[in-house]
Motif scaffolding. Structure first.
Motif, PDB file in Angstrom:
ATOM      1  N   UNK A   1       0.828  -1.177   0.000  1.00 26.83           N
ATOM      2  CA  UNK A   1       0.000   0.000   0.000  1.00 26.83           C
ATOM      3  C   UNK A   1       0.877   1.247   0.000  1.00 26.83           C
ATOM      4  N   UNK A   2       0.402   2.241  -0.714  1.00 23.76           N
ATOM      5  CA  UNK A   2       1.167   3.476  -0.821  1.00 23.76           C
ATOM      6  C   UNK A   2       0.850   4.386   0.358  1.00 23.76           C
ATOM      7  N   UNK A   3       1.894   4.939   0.929  1.00 17.01           N
ATOM      8  CA  UNK A   3       1.697   5.806   2.095  1.00 17.01           C
ATOM      9  C   UNK A   3       1.207   7.187   1.655  1.00 17.01           C
ATOM     10  N   UNK A   4       0.606   7.940   2.546  1.00 16.69           N
ATOM     11  CA  UNK A   4       0.142   9.292   2.204  1.00 16.69           C
ATOM     12  C   UNK A   4       1.290  10.210   1.760  1.00 16.69           C
ATOM     13  N   UNK A   5       2.475  10.011   2.354  1.00 16.17           N
ATOM     14  CA  UNK A   5       3.625  10.832   1.968  1.00 16.17           C
ATOM     15  C   UNK A   5       4.039  10.529   0.522  1.00 16.17           C
ATOM     16  N   UNK A   6       3.956   9.241   0.124  1.00 20.98           N
ATOM     17  CA  UNK A   6       4.293   8.865  -1.256  1.00 20.98           C
ATOM     18  C   UNK A   6       3.302   9.478  -2.239  1.00 20.98           C
ATOM     19  N   UNK A   7       2.028   9.472  -1.862  1.00 22.98           N
ATOM     20  CA  UNK A   7       1.007  10.061  -2.725  1.00 22.98           C
ATOM     21  C   UNK A   7       1.212  11.565  -2.876  1.00 22.98           C
TER      22      UNK A   7
END
Length: 143
Positions: A1-7
């Motif tokens: 799952x992609x983290x909010x920081x990555x998004x």
């Protein structure tokens, strides 16, 4: 799952990429509309200047043009104008080709003329053979 920081980082990257693309396109448009071209006939009798779109903006005819046949003069003016238009057309094409190669534009501008194609090869009628007469003869040969 992609983290909010990555998004957030991906979003910022895409936004910056879109901004660079828009700035590059605006710069290419500004540069393209300022292109001009000029050409002269070899004898200097005709000189033409064109804008970025290839439209004639200035035409100089030397005093000696009155000695030319009107058809020759028309052909000379046309030729010189086309030579003048080749410069800005090539410059605009180079600009957009570079943007295309960098992936900033997906396609060339729709009204940008294609580079001039070489004239088609002219087919010549074969020389008559010695046994031929002066009367027409149908053959199954290409001209």
């Amino acid at each position: 799952m992609t983290s909010p920081q990555d998004l957030v980082a991906q979003g910022a990257f895409l936004l910056e990429k879109a901004k660079r693309r828009r700035e590059a396109l605006h710069a290419a448009e500004r540069q393209s509309v300022t292109e001009t071209g000029e050409a002269s006939s070899p004898d200097g009798l005709v000189r033409a200047r064109v804008d970025a779109g290839g439209m004639l903006t200035s035409l100089f005819l030397a005093p000696g043009v009155h000695r030319l046949d009107p058809r020759e003069l028309a052909a000379l003016i046309t030729s010189v104008t086309q030579q003048a238009a080749a410069g800005p057309r090539a410059a605009v094409r180079r600009t957009y080709t570079q943007l295309h190669n960098e992936g900033l534009v997906k396609q060339m501008p729709p009204l940008l003329p294609e580079p001039p194609a070489p004239p088609p090869a002219r087919s010549r009628r074969p020389e008559p053979r010695e046994e031929e007469t002066d009367r027409p003869i149908m053959r199954d040969e290409a001209w």
